[in-house]
Design an enzyme around this catalytic site. Sequence first.
Site, PDB file in Angstrom:
ATOM      1  N   ARG A 165       5.004   8.107  -6.284  1.00 14.84           N
ATOM      2  CA  ARG A 165       4.146   6.884  -5.317  1.00 14.84           C
ATOM      3  C   ARG A 165       2.680   7.393  -5.147  1.00 14.84           C
ATOM      4  O   ARG A 165       1.937   6.686  -5.403  1.00 14.84           O
ATOM      5  CB  ARG A 165       4.798   6.472  -4.327  1.00 14.84           C
TER       6      ARG A 165
ATOM      7  N   PHE B 174      16.976   3.438  -6.855  1.00  9.40           N
ATOM      8  CA  PHE B 174      17.992   2.417  -7.473  1.00  9.40           C
ATOM      9  C   PHE B 174      18.173   2.495  -8.871  1.00  9.40           C
ATOM     10  O   PHE B 174      19.309   2.083  -9.235  1.00  9.40           O
ATOM     11  CB  PHE B 174      17.272   1.017  -7.295  1.00  9.40           C
TER      12      PHE B 174
ATOM     13  N   GLU C  33      19.752  -4.220 -10.097  1.00  8.63           N
ATOM     14  CA  GLU C  33      19.221  -3.044 -10.973  1.00  8.63           C
ATOM     15  C   GLU C  33      20.592  -2.725 -11.766  1.00  8.63           C
ATOM     16  O   GLU C  33      20.447  -2.329 -13.129  1.00  8.63           O
ATOM     17  CB  GLU C  33      19.033  -1.886 -10.077  1.00  8.63           C
TER      18      GLU C  33
ATOM     19  N   ARG D 200       2.964   6.843 -11.122  1.00  6.38           N
ATOM     20  CA  ARG D 200       3.637   5.587 -11.445  1.00  6.38           C
ATOM     21  C   ARG D 200       2.278   4.789 -12.041  1.00  6.38           C
ATOM     22  O   ARG D 200       2.398   3.821 -13.117  1.00  6.38           O
ATOM     23  CB  ARG D 200       3.921   4.887 -10.228  1.00  6.38           C
TER      24      ARG D 200
ATOM     25  N   ASP E 279       8.096   4.658   4.140  1.00  5.93           N
ATOM     26  CA  ASP E 279       9.398   3.937   3.906  1.00  5.93           C
ATOM     27  C   ASP E 279      10.634   4.416   4.416  1.00  5.93           C
ATOM     28  O   ASP E 279      11.708   3.960   4.625  1.00  5.93           O
ATOM     29  CB  ASP E 279       9.820   3.370   2.300  1.00  5.93           C
TER      30      ASP E 279
END
Lengths: 280, 319
Positions: free
Chosen positions: B174, B90, B65, B17, B124
């Site tokens: 990530r 998303f 989104e 990323r 998460d």
Amino acid sequence: MNNLELKKHANDVRKGIVTAVHGAKAGHPGGSLSAADVFTFLYFEEMNIDPENPKMEDRDRFVLSKGHTAPGLYSALANRGFFPVEDLPTLRHLGSYLQGHPCIHIPGVDMSSGSLGQGISAAVGMALGARMGGKGYRVYTLLGDGELEEGQVWEASMFAGHRKLDNLCVMVDNNNLQIDGPIDQVCSPYPIDRKFEAFNFHVINVDAHDFDAMRAAFQEARETKGMPTCIVFHSLKGKGVSFMENNIDWHGKAPNDEQYAVAMADLEKIGAELEKEGEE
Amino acid sequence: MAEKNGQETVVKKVATRESYGNALKELAEEFPQLVVLDADLAAATKTEVFKKAYPERHIDCGIAEANMMGIAAGLSLTGKIPFVSSFAMFAAGRAFEQVRNSIGYPHLNVKIGATHAGITVGEDGATHQCNEDIALMRTIPGMVVMCPADDVEAKAAVRAALEYEGPVYIRFGRAAVPVINDKPGYKFEIGKGSVVREGTDVTIVATGICVDSALGAAGKLAAEGISAEVVSICTIKPLDEEIIINSAKKTGKVVTVEEHSVIGGLGSAVCDTLSANLPTRVKKLGMQDVFGESGSAAALVQKYGLDAEGVYQSVKEFM
């Protein structure tokens, strides 16, 4: 163009709608007819477009967010000269370029659409792109009133209001009927005008079948700076065809041969009256 | 690759990323039509560096989104090249239908940079760990789907996407991952895989961060006399069928590795190709039809058998 000429074109657009849907043996005549005057005004008067050059760079753009009323858009485009009127009955046929819902490859169609709620977002993107590119063209998008139940409409409206996209004109065809019934019985989006006002739009309520009012509204929209405009068109579903008017059964159904004959006779009669009006 | 029992080497690690954000910034001058869209996640998608350098070309759409995809579609129709950023969950998940109908169907020149793909999202947990995006995006006609392995490949993929006319989906991670492609002569082309280690006994086809795991596993297998060939696949669609068929011809056995569901991802794409061209035994490693969970990225990769050790064990069993 004077109102009489617009009315004649609108009547031809309606004939094209009924003919296309009859030819397709399927499709959505009700919401196409309710918006026929709006389609006509946009393509014969309001928008800077060129049927000889459909992709003209600085043309005004139109996105039919209520894409199921493609017969209305196609008939307006055909009558305006983007493609032959004779092709309208091929609507929805295998191999025809006239797809059931607007497809970007059709001459004059600026965006594929039909999945409700999505067209307005594309129109907002176009308006933003025009502004970023320093272009002066305007972007128009037509939504159904039932379509306002889609959450994406409000995402797009929030963005357009926030970004003060005054080159954007959102239109709502408020014919009050959706598939499952009157919109205020299914899941009411009313008050439509106050909702758009709350999303920082300039809002104008207009009779969808009154060209003087329409002309004034589009003028007002063009002159409105610092916020997008929403024109709420109060319309009659099925307008122009006696047995389709304000009748939910004609949302998404094609007339059979007998019904087609009655519908065309209705419109021929209106056409004859308009001719007579012109002679007076 | 740092191995516990090997010589300690300093391995440069970068999250793809980060590479994504940096590439956007680096390519901004060369591609003046490039604009970047975010849905309130610029800090996480790492497009913030672009936003800081080119604020007028960065569009924050807020947490919406579906609308963002439509705005990107509209922007592309005015000549812009939008890079739409969000988490894979998303971008590919929530906005799937917008990507399909507003971008894929009209075949618009929109690029989707989806970060936080797979289980290495970590703490998460399952709601944000997208293990389905490759499968979803592959089904859209005309969509290019890429999953870079490291910093070098991620940057190359962003450039390639900008040079390509049409919709592209790129998946980024990530967690920081080792840089493995910083070699002289490295070339990137959409639709081309590469043999990153030659072997004769088994083919390991891997994508994304699993390429590193596959290389690690190949090292362990070599110590036991098993010669594994590692094929790195960045472009899952269109797939480099030739490289897979040729390797399978040589080894006769194929293991696929991806940080994604084994349903519909790289493994499925490889099976589609082999079953039609060269029926071969295939073992698919990835998320075995389960949701992820909270935990550190490293612990999750280990638990789900996608680290070098896990891949090594699976390949050994398969032999």
